[in-house]
Design an enzyme around this catalytic site. Structure first.
Site, PDB file in Angstrom:
ATOM      1  N   LYS A   1      16.414 -29.656  37.187  1.00  0.00           N
ATOM      2  CA  LYS A   1      15.837 -31.369  36.290  1.00  0.00           C
ATOM      3  C   LYS A   1      15.151 -32.310  37.041  1.00  0.00           C
ATOM      4  O   LYS A   1      15.717 -33.387  36.641  1.00  0.00           O
ATOM      5  CB  LYS A   1      16.958 -31.905  36.124  1.00  0.00           C
ATOM      6  CG  LYS A   1      17.648 -30.311  34.698  1.00  0.00           C
ATOM      7  CD  LYS A   1      16.614 -29.232  34.442  1.00  0.00           C
ATOM      8  CE  LYS A   1      16.173 -30.360  32.586  1.00  0.00           C
ATOM      9  NZ  LYS A   1      15.019 -29.433  32.316  1.00  0.00           N
ATOM     10  N   ALA A   2      14.776 -32.235  38.348  1.00  0.00           N
ATOM     11  CA  ALA A   2      14.328 -33.380  39.818  1.00  0.00           C
ATOM     12  C   ALA A   2      12.814 -33.862  39.668  1.00  0.00           C
ATOM     13  O   ALA A   2      12.719 -34.484  39.449  1.00  0.00           O
ATOM     14  CB  ALA A   2      14.052 -32.280  41.030  1.00  0.00           C
TER      15      ALA A   2
ATOM     16  N   SER B   1      20.519 -35.001  32.969  1.00  0.00           N
ATOM     17  CA  SER B   1      19.436 -33.926  32.754  1.00  0.00           C
ATOM     18  C   SER B   1      19.701 -32.663  32.933  1.00  0.00           C
ATOM     19  O   SER B   1      19.491 -32.188  31.843  1.00  0.00           O
ATOM     20  CB  SER B   1      18.178 -34.592  33.288  1.00  0.00           C
ATOM     21  OG  SER B   1      16.966 -33.873  33.160  1.00  0.00           O
TER      22      SER B   1
ATOM     23  N   HIS C   1      14.450 -22.904  42.088  1.00  0.00           N
ATOM     24  CA  HIS C   1      15.139 -23.819  42.255  1.00  0.00           C
ATOM     25  C   HIS C   1      16.327 -23.139  43.868  1.00  0.00           C
ATOM     26  O   HIS C   1      17.451 -23.918  43.635  1.00  0.00           O
ATOM     27  CB  HIS C   1      16.467 -24.279  40.617  1.00  0.00           C
ATOM     28  CG  HIS C   1      14.942 -24.597  40.155  1.00  0.00           C
ATOM     29  ND1 HIS C   1      14.548 -25.661  39.690  1.00  0.00           N
ATOM     30  CD2 HIS C   1      15.489 -24.543  38.790  1.00  0.00           C
ATOM     31  CE1 HIS C   1      14.450 -26.167  38.964  1.00  0.00           C
ATOM     32  NE2 HIS C   1      14.619 -25.776  38.006  1.00  0.00           N
TER      33      HIS C   1
ATOM     34  N   ASP D   1       5.140 -39.817  28.045  1.00  0.00           N
ATOM     35  CA  ASP D   1       4.809 -39.801  26.689  1.00  0.00           C
ATOM     36  C   ASP D   1       2.804 -39.281  26.506  1.00  0.00           C
ATOM     37  O   ASP D   1       3.926 -38.832  25.809  1.00  0.00           O
ATOM     38  CB  ASP D   1       4.063 -41.627  26.634  1.00  0.00           C
ATOM     39  CG  ASP D   1       5.097 -42.688  26.616  1.00  0.00           C
ATOM     40  OD1 ASP D   1       6.227 -41.892  26.927  1.00  0.00           O
ATOM     41  OD2 ASP D   1       4.972 -43.976  26.459  1.00  0.00           O
TER      42      ASP D   1
HETATM   43  S1  PPS Z   1      13.546 -27.803  34.703  1.00  0.00           S
HETATM   44  O1  PPS Z   1      13.737 -26.758  33.344  1.00  0.00           O
HETATM   45  O2  PPS Z   1      14.349 -28.168  36.000  1.00  0.00           O
HETATM   46  O3  PPS Z   1      12.025 -27.598  35.623  1.00  0.00           O
HETATM   47  O4  PPS Z   1      12.732 -29.521  35.229  1.00  0.00           O
HETATM   48  P1  PPS Z   1      12.163 -30.502  35.383  1.00  0.00           P
HETATM   49  O5  PPS Z   1      10.752 -30.516  35.007  1.00  0.00           O
HETATM   50  O6  PPS Z   1      12.678 -30.539  36.632  1.00  0.00           O
HETATM   51  O7  PPS Z   1      12.464 -31.833  35.184  1.00  0.00           O
HETATM   52  C1  PPS Z   1      12.925 -32.483  33.642  1.00  0.00           C
HETATM   53  C2  PPS Z   1      13.283 -33.708  33.686  1.00  0.00           C
HETATM   54  O8  PPS Z   1      12.215 -34.506  34.189  1.00  0.00           O
HETATM   55  C3  PPS Z   1      11.652 -35.244  33.236  1.00  0.00           C
HETATM   56  N1  PPS Z   1       9.578 -35.524  33.433  1.00  0.00           N
HETATM   57  C4  PPS Z   1       9.642 -36.579  33.513  1.00  0.00           C
HETATM   58  N2  PPS Z   1      10.292 -38.024  33.954  1.00  0.00           N
HETATM   59  C5  PPS Z   1       8.826 -38.940  33.962  1.00  0.00           C
HETATM   60  N3  PPS Z   1       7.420 -38.491  34.021  1.00  0.00           N
HETATM   61  C6  PPS Z   1       6.766 -37.106  34.181  1.00  0.00           C
HETATM   62  N4  PPS Z   1       6.019 -36.897  33.412  1.00  0.00           N
HETATM   63  C7  PPS Z   1       7.987 -36.233  33.151  1.00  0.00           C
HETATM   64  N5  PPS Z   1       7.816 -35.056  33.073  1.00  0.00           N
HETATM   65  C8  PPS Z   1       9.372 -35.010  32.558  1.00  0.00           C
HETATM   66  C9  PPS Z   1      12.373 -34.705  31.733  1.00  0.00           C
HETATM   67  O9  PPS Z   1      12.412 -35.314  31.081  1.00  0.00           O
HETATM   68  C10 PPS Z   1      13.587 -34.315  32.518  1.00  0.00           C
HETATM   69  O10 PPS Z   1      14.274 -35.552  32.931  1.00  0.00           O
HETATM   70  P2  PPS Z   1      14.490 -36.150  31.849  1.00  0.00           P
HETATM   71  O11 PPS Z   1      16.251 -37.752  32.649  1.00  0.00           O
HETATM   72  O12 PPS Z   1      16.126 -35.368  31.375  1.00  0.00           O
HETATM   73  O13 PPS Z   1      14.120 -37.074  30.271  1.00  0.00           O
END
Ligand code: PPS
Length: 304
Positions: free
Chosen positions: A56-57, A147, A117, A239
């Protein structure tokens, strides 16, 4: 994997296996543990690019940025397949008929971009031997936790997180899949002294995507026009990615990821933890955090 085949999974509503099993003291899914010899012996190549993160990073975001760089801003090319098919998730095993990350990676022609991960000490040694480039993305503990909590609620392959209160305890004790957040971010931070690792922060990417994408360009020894750079910033914004079915994980059946519980692209905002932690939880977390992060030069921002 065709969508028809995926729909088959939707019909097959048997609960997925969420058993866990430790490897070297790190909690993993049972399927990862059972496959561990193969994962550990994975053969990396010098031209592999690995995107490594704690869960979730901002992995998916970074994957989209990297893919857009590699395809010089060609959106159609980046929409050729789901994120998880474009960039194999090395240790992840999906229920049949979906491909496991390892099988996909082995079949994929070079140059490959891979996701993991794994904590640094569990990375297959061939990545170090082959000197493959690695981008590591770190996100502050509290937003990662929140997250991860919501993701564990909607991802039917992960153990049930219980209440947020319970999940905070498990997170602080490292009793979650892929182990301790604290050891993960510190371990990879130290590794960058000895290996080509670009260490990025989610909060910096959010605050100044242009600057962080430029760091990735430099690391990958790529040069793109200002116009393409701006296109990448736009198409990898939260978005736009939220509406992109090839990047928002909505093509997986709801028996695996149930977006009606919590969408994969949830909030995408630093500081959302403030909407979740109570004052008491926050104080306890901070006190424990200081102890666990004592002695490292690594620092995080919990808001921007
Ligand atoms: S995973 O399942 O571990 O691979 O998830 P990961 O992609 O690392 O993390 C998901 C979180 O990243 C947010 N996210 C974004 N944030 C900002 N901009 C963009 N473009 C973006 N894309 C993915 C996603 O919403 C998850 O965070 P949270 O806080 O849950 O919204």
């Amino acid at each position: 994997m065709s969508l028809e085949k995926m729909n088959y999974l939707q019909l097959n509503e048997e609960p997925l296996n969420t058993e866990t099993k430790e490897i070297n003291g790190i909690l993993m899914t049972k399927t990862i543990s059972d496959n561990w010899d193969k994962i550990w012996n994975f053969q990396a190549k010098p031209d592999d690019l690995l995107i490594a993160t704690y869960a979730k990073a901002g992995t998916t975001w970074t994957q989209e940025i990297v893919d857009m760089i590699q395809n010089e801003g060609d959106i159609k090319k980046c929409q050729r397949a789901n994120t998880f098919d474009r960039h194999p998730f090395l240790e992840w095993v999906l229920p049949p008929p979906l491909n496991s990350g390892l099988d996909l990676a082995i079949k994929m022609p070079s140059p490959r971009t891979l996701k993991t991960h794994l904590p640094v000490q569990m990375l297959p040694p061939s990545f170090w031997e082959q000197n493959s480039k690695i981008i590591y993305v770190a996100r502050n503990a509290k937003d990662s936790l929140v997250s991860y909590y919501h993701f564990s609620r909607m991802n039917k392959m992960l153990p049930d997180p219980g209440t947020l209160e319970e999940f905070i305890e498990e997170f602080m004790n490292g009793r979650v899949l892929w182990g301790s957040w604290y050891d993960h971010v510190k371990g990879w931070w130290d590794a960058k002294e000895k290996h080509p690792i670009l260490y990025l922060f989610y909060e910096d990417m959010k605050e100044d995507p242009k600057q962080e994408i430029q760091k990735i360009l430099k690391f990958l020894e790529k040069d793109l026009s200002e116009e393409i750079l701006n296109k990448i910033i736009y198409h990898t914004s939260f978005d736009i990615m939220k509406e992109n079915p090839m990047a928002n994980y909505t093509t997986l059946p709801s028996s695996i990821l149930d977006h009606s519980i919590s969408p994969f692209m949830r909030k995408g905002m630093p500081g959302d933890w403030k909407n979740h932690f109570t004052v008491a939880q926050n104080e306890k977390f901070d006190e424990d955090y200081k102890k666990k992060m004592a002695g490292t030069t690594l620092t995080f921002r919990t808001e921007i």
